[in-house]
Design an enzyme around this catalytic site. Structure first.
Site, short mmCIF file in Angstrom:
data_model
loop_
_atom_site.label_atom_id
_atom_site.label_comp_id
_atom_site.label_asym_id
_atom_site.label_seq_id
_atom_site.Cartn_x
_atom_site.Cartn_y
_atom_site.Cartn_z
CD GLU A 19 -28.60 -2.47 19.68
OE1 GLU A 19 -29.31 -1.52 19.32
OE2 GLU A 19 -28.39 -3.47 18.99
NE ARG A 22 8.07 -11.63 8.48
CZ ARG A 22 8.16 -12.74 7.78
NH1 ARG A 22 8.33 -13.91 8.41
NH2 ARG A 22 8.10 -12.72 6.48
CD GLN A 69 11.29 7.20 10.98
OE1 GLN A 69 10.76 7.85 10.09
NE2 GLN A 69 12.27 7.66 11.71
#
Ligand SMILES: Cc1cc2nc3c(=O)[nH]c(=O)nc-3n(C[C@H](O)[C@H](O)[C@H](O)COP(=O)(O)OP(=O)(O)OC[C@H]3O[C@@H](n4cnc5c(N)ncnc54)[C@H](O)[C@@H]3O)c2cc1C
Length: 410
Positions: free
Chosen positions: A271, A297, A308
């Site tokens: 798992e 954007r 930055q």
């Protein structure tokens, strides 16, 4: 050093196309409605012949004189490491690709095939494997694996209250389980409980039984409402005096089943490695979406990717992606050379990858600003989904204790 082969990349592209055509356009249905994931997972299996492959592998395994060995070869069996690496790497591809869009699908699939069928294959008799495991491996039926209870989670065995009592040649099962993946819809359930012989609970044997949906006294709750992972139904199971024969006791002997703690630990290892592949898919998708958004954007007259502080987020996401991929590659290499990671190594892999997925998905929400908080933009769903990776398959606190215990034992 392991790298994806040309063939694996081609398969990845084909699976990506399937997910983008069949799952991504139906995201609202799976993530915000109550459409169970099974029909589309069955279509995935049929499209890539995974059901046929599962049937052939099942037959080959049963035809072996010892009925074991699996795909990676039995003890001492010579298998080319490249063949082994391919056998381990191939199942990672659908995990990664499904997680780019719908991590819940992987949980539903992984619990049915990787936990429930695997438990029956490793502990069951040949008759039990034929009766229950084959249909799970082909996805004809859906399985659930039930250990967690309202009062026993991290301390799964210590606080377990579910019981089996002998009654002649049969057993009477009682108890309740919670947070069970596929619980509401499972056809086949592996129910883990303690044999009550009137002895103290901490001295009781752990037994695994197989239940079928609809048995008298066995109830499955509707899906629970939860924070994320909506494409994976989670529920409760209630057992009131469920009468079963020995044919439903995995291994058909209390002694084989009595080694339950060790078997369950082996399951935890598998798992935990799977969680890294899930994290990789989610990180990879966030990075892809964020790079695109950072270019498109525009604020203060320039694409936000020019700032930055936005670049720093992208760089950290890429570092996380590389680290998680390298952990996965290392895991594939270990198995390719016929070894197994220790429980502590599997825990370290789970701890790091799940945390990385949470950080990256939340950073992705931040990078998208207000849009990131809106469901229309996929990063919102991925951030909610990622959180569960730190909780299930053993909480991250439990992973830390396993790693530390291993270090202190040396
Ligand atoms: C979506 C989902 C699907 C799941 N699917 C399944 C399934 O299919 N089958 C199944 O059996 N279970 C399933 N689970 C259950 C899951 O494995 C448990 O939730 C998990 O093991 C944690 O147990 P708990 O929720 O009882 O938390 P608890 O054990 O109560 O933990 C609460 C808090 O205490 C901390 N804690 C506990 N013990 C220690 C310790 N020793 N040291 C430090 N901190 C500690 C934990 O880390 C956690 O922060 C699922 C859970 C979820 C959320």
């Amino acid at each position: 050093m392991f790298e994806w082969t040309e063939e694996q990349r081609m398969i990845r592209d084909a699976v990506r196309q399937f997910v983008e055509a069949e799952i991504a356009p139906r995201r609202d249905e799976f993530e915000f409605g109550d459409t169970p994931p099974y029909e589309v997972l069955r279509k995935l299996y049929k499209t890539f012949g995974l059901d046929v492959m599962a049937r052939e592998q099942f037959k080959r395994r049963l035809d072996r004189p010892d009925g074991g060995g699996g795909l990676l070869g039995g003890d001492g069996e010579e298998v080319d490491p490249k063949v082994r690496a391919n056998t381990v790497a191939m199942p990672m591809i659908p995990i990664i690709e499904l997680c780019r869009h719908s991590p819940g699908m992987v949980t539903a699939l992984g619990v049915s095939v990787g936990l429930t069928a695997a438990a029956i294959m490793s502990k069951g008799t040949r008759e039990q494997q034929e009766r229950w495991a084959l249909d799970l491996l082909t996805l004809d039926k859906i399985g659930a694996w039930a250990i967690t209870e309202p009062n026993s989670g991290s301390d799964a065995f210590g606080s377990m209250l579910s019981t089996a009592r002998r009654d002649g040649d049969e057993y009477i099962l009682n108890g309740s389980k919670t947070f069970i993946t596929n619980g509401p819809y499972a056809d086949t359930v592996v129910f883990i409980c303690k044999l009550d012989e009137g002895n103290p609970p901490d001295q009781r044997k752990i037994l695994h039984f197989v239940l079928d949906s609809g048995m008298p006294g066995f109830d499955q709750s509707p899906p629970l409402r939860k924070m994320g992972l909506h494409s994976s139904p989670t529920g409760q199971l209630f057992l009131t005096d469920v009468r079963v024969g020995r044919d439903r006791l995995l291994g058909e002997t209390e002694e084989v089943s009595g080694g339950g703690r060790e078997d369950a630990k082996a399951t935890f290892s598998i798992e935990r490695s799977g969680v890294a592949a899930m994290a990789l898919g989610m990180i990879d998708r966030c990075l892809e979406l964020c790079v695109q958004y950072a270019k498109e954007r525009v604020q203060f007259g320039q694409p936000i990717g020019e700032f930055q502080l936005v670049q720093e987020k992208l760089a950290r996401m890429e570092v996380a992606r590389l680290n998680v991929e390298n952990l996965l590659f290392r895991y594939i290499e270990i198995l390719a050379h016929g070894k197994q990671p220790t429980l502590a190594e599997a825990s370290a892999m789970k701890l790091y990858s799940s945390h990385a997925a949470v950080e990256v998905t939340l950073d992705a929400v931040q990078l998208f600003g207000g849009n990131g908080y809106m469901s229309e933009f996929h990063v919102e769903q991925l951030a909610r989904d990622a959180k569960v990776l730190e909780i299930y398959a053993g909480t991250n606190e439990i992973q830390m204790t396993h790693i530390a215990k291993d270090l202190l034992r040396r």
